[in-house]
Design a protein around this motif. Structure first.
Motif, PDB file in Angstrom:
ATOM      1  N   VAL A   1       0.926  -1.263  -0.210  1.00 46.46           N
ATOM      2  CA  VAL A   1       0.032  -0.069   0.044  1.00 46.46           C
ATOM      3  C   VAL A   1       0.804   1.184  -0.075  1.00 46.46           C
ATOM      4  O   VAL A   1       0.843   2.249  -0.802  1.00 46.46           O
ATOM      5  CB  VAL A   1      -1.042  -0.059   1.154  1.00 46.46           C
TER       6      VAL A   1
ATOM      7  N   HIS B   1       1.644   4.429  -2.901  1.00 44.23           N
ATOM      8  CA  HIS B   1       1.786   5.963  -2.741  1.00 44.23           C
ATOM      9  C   HIS B   1       3.164   6.653  -2.364  1.00 44.23           C
ATOM     10  O   HIS B   1       3.284   7.381  -1.647  1.00 44.23           O
ATOM     11  CB  HIS B   1       0.958   6.076  -1.219  1.00 44.23           C
TER      12      HIS B   1
ATOM     13  N   LEU C   1       1.541   7.740   5.011  1.00 42.78           N
ATOM     14  CA  LEU C   1       0.013   7.086   5.441  1.00 42.78           C
ATOM     15  C   LEU C   1      -0.128   7.056   6.971  1.00 42.78           C
ATOM     16  O   LEU C   1       0.721   6.640   7.717  1.00 42.78           O
ATOM     17  CB  LEU C   1      -0.396   6.298   4.627  1.00 42.78           C
TER      18      LEU C   1
ATOM     19  N   ASP D   1      -4.840   4.485   9.727  1.00 43.28           N
ATOM     20  CA  ASP D   1      -6.095   4.322   9.591  1.00 43.28           C
ATOM     21  C   ASP D   1      -6.297   4.049   7.851  1.00 43.28           C
ATOM     22  O   ASP D   1      -7.035   3.234   7.416  1.00 43.28           O
ATOM     23  CB  ASP D   1      -7.052   5.530   9.898  1.00 43.28           C
ATOM     24  N   THR D   2      -5.457   4.768   7.061  1.00 42.14           N
ATOM     25  CA  THR D   2      -5.374   4.744   5.670  1.00 42.14           C
ATOM     26  C   THR D   2      -4.986   3.246   5.484  1.00 42.14           C
ATOM     27  O   THR D   2      -5.474   2.320   4.482  1.00 42.14           O
ATOM     28  CB  THR D   2      -4.508   5.415   5.121  1.00 42.14           C
ATOM     29  N   LEU D   3      -4.069   2.868   6.080  1.00 40.49           N
ATOM     30  CA  LEU D   3      -3.641   1.151   5.872  1.00 40.49           C
ATOM     31  C   LEU D   3      -4.451   0.481   6.457  1.00 40.49           C
ATOM     32  O   LEU D   3      -4.660  -0.667   5.726  1.00 40.49           O
ATOM     33  CB  LEU D   3      -2.138   1.026   6.743  1.00 40.49           C
TER      34      LEU D   3
ATOM     35  N   LYS E   1      -7.521   0.341   6.108  1.00 36.60           N
ATOM     36  CA  LYS E   1      -8.683   0.048   5.207  1.00 36.60           C
ATOM     37  C   LYS E   1      -8.089  -0.815   4.027  1.00 36.60           C
ATOM     38  O   LYS E   1      -9.256  -1.693   3.421  1.00 36.60           O
ATOM     39  CB  LYS E   1      -8.780   1.505   4.608  1.00 36.60           C
ATOM     40  N   GLU E   2      -6.998  -1.110   3.799  1.00 39.10           N
ATOM     41  CA  GLU E   2      -6.634  -1.999   2.892  1.00 39.10           C
ATOM     42  C   GLU E   2      -6.050  -3.277   3.356  1.00 39.10           C
ATOM     43  O   GLU E   2      -5.763  -4.321   2.788  1.00 39.10           O
ATOM     44  CB  GLU E   2      -4.989  -1.265   2.174  1.00 39.10           C
TER      45      GLU E   2
ATOM     46  N   ARG F   1      -5.644  -0.110  15.985  1.00 45.99           N
ATOM     47  CA  ARG F   1      -4.574   1.076  15.435  1.00 45.99           C
ATOM     48  C   ARG F   1      -3.397   0.881  16.353  1.00 45.99           C
ATOM     49  O   ARG F   1      -2.270   1.010  15.682  1.00 45.99           O
ATOM     50  CB  ARG F   1      -5.193   2.310  16.032  1.00 45.99           C
TER      51      ARG F   1
ATOM     52  N   GLN G   1       2.455   8.742  11.284  1.00 45.92           N
ATOM     53  CA  GLN G   1       2.347   8.410  10.048  1.00 45.92           C
ATOM     54  C   GLN G   1       3.674   7.418   9.517  1.00 45.92           C
ATOM     55  O   GLN G   1       4.569   7.586  10.242  1.00 45.92           O
ATOM     56  CB  GLN G   1       2.539   9.702   9.146  1.00 45.92           C
TER      57      GLN G   1
END
Length: 380
Positions: free
Chosen positions: A51, A55, A60, A63-65, A67-68, A81, A104
């Motif tokens: 992921v 990008h 990132l 939370d973005t990670l 989702k994948e 988290r 991040q």
């Protein structure tokens, strides 16, 4: 003020106690029992790497990670988290690069080379020196130079402003596209509790956004080479640094000057590979410090010199003597200012101001003629 100091002492004692507990783990300012963490396996982490790769390495948020990453659990989101943050923190492929209070992630292998390793232009050459021989004038002048190799001295430090600061670029930082982290500049850049590298946003003069890095272990900010080139800056150019409109943003601008051509000390490489200084007309686009200003037209040739000297460094005195001889030729009196010498020497090898000033103050081959000007003694 008293309450603030007491709170800081209490926080330090609390952190010491928490660190003594082997069952607690820390991410940023958060702590959690290790035994309660959710296990994220190699498959999860490989997916996180993929992921981030898509990008351009990041950064990132977790939370973005998530989702994948398919996580089959009914545990509270905060625990999920923290557990993933801990797993990423333990894996050398991932770097936590967020400023204080923000977690991040970035792929270590996609970070710029000079974020991970110090360039040769910023690695000090070996030099033994004794600061105690420096004069009051030298100590004061040292604190006026923007260099991460300077030892802060409260007696001589300029008054710090939290609104704006001006700095003068030396050759190593100009060449690399970096800014030294000093007591004056550090307050304007984001920091972190544990992360050695922090990614942030610079807002340049014309509003463009530049992705830059605070490299805490090496005390510099990296990522401004294109910015320096765009504004045709040179060693000795003056930059102003201030806080941006949004948290975590830094505004950096060259100190304005009407573009014109002026006589500037210029470094040239002779046919024999030796360094020559001459006064030549150069196009000037930003204000500069006259003692630090040096135009360098042939950076690639000079890079070769740095490469050779990184493997076989020349003794400081040798570099100073040959540099002074050259600088003296373009000064009618044959005298060279200590700061001019520091700026010129650092075009060829990296030395802190104190090393150069101490040599000037203690070695009989250098004669002081007043106001920090020196000449070579007759027998040198």
């Amino acid at each position: 003020q008293k309450n603030t100091m007491e709170e800081e002492k209490l926080e330090e004692k609390l952190e010491e106690k928490l660190e003594e507990n082997a069952d607690l783990v820390r991410i940023g300012a958060d702590w959690f029992p290790k035994s309660l963490l959710i296990d994220f396996n190699v498959g999860h982490l490989n997916l996180a790497e993929a992921v981030l790769d898509m990008h351009q390495g990041g950064p990132l948020a977790v939370d973005t990670l998530l989702k994948e990453i398919d996580v089959e659990t009914d545990d509270p989101p905060e625990l999920i988290r923290f557990s993933l943050n801990h797993a990423l923190n333990e894996d050398p492929r991932f770097d936590e690069v967020g400023p204080s209070g923000v977690v991040q992630w970035f792929l270590n292998r996609l970070e710029p080379e000079f974020v991970r390793e110090k360039p040769i232009q910023l690695i000090p050459a070996p030099a033994d020196y004794d600061r105690s021989v420096m004069t009051e004038e030298m100590l004061k002048a040292e604190q006026m130079i923007d260099d991460e190799l300077i030892e802060p001295n409260l007696k001589y430090q300029p008054k710090l402003s939290n609104k704006e600061v001006s700095i003068v670029l030396n050759y190593p930082h100009w060449r690399i596209g970096s800014i030294p982290l000093t007591p004056e500049t550090r307050q304007f850049f984001p920091t972190a509790l544990e992360s050695p590298r922090v990614k942030f946003k610079v807002i340049a003069q014309r509003g463009q956004e530049i992705s830059a890095w605070v490299v805490r272990p090496y005390n510099y900010v990296y990522g401004l080479k294109d910015f320096y080139d765009e504004f045709e800056l040179m060693p000795g150019s003056i930059l102003t640094i201030s806080h941006g409109k949004n948290p975590g943003e830094v505004l950096i601008q060259p100190k304005k000057k009407r573009s014109n051509r002026e006589w500037i000390r210029t470094l040239l490489i002779g046919a024999d590979g030796g360094v020559v200084f001459a006064m030549l007309k150069q196009t000037i686009t930003a204000d500069y410090n006259e003692r630090m200003a040096i135009a360098v037209p042939s950076t690639n040739v000079l890079d070769d010199l740095w490469e050779k000297r990184s493997n076989h460094p020349r003794p400081l005195k040798n570099v100073m003597v040959t540099t002074m001889r050259e600088l003296a030729k373009i000064n009618p009196q044959g005298h060279v200012h200590a700061v001019e010498l520091y700026a010129a020497v650092n075009c060829m090898q990296r030395f802190p101001p104190a090393a150069i000033f101490s040599m000037l103050a203690s070695d009989p081959d250098f004669t002081a003629v007043g106001d920090l000007y020196f000449r070579l003694s007759k027998n040198s």
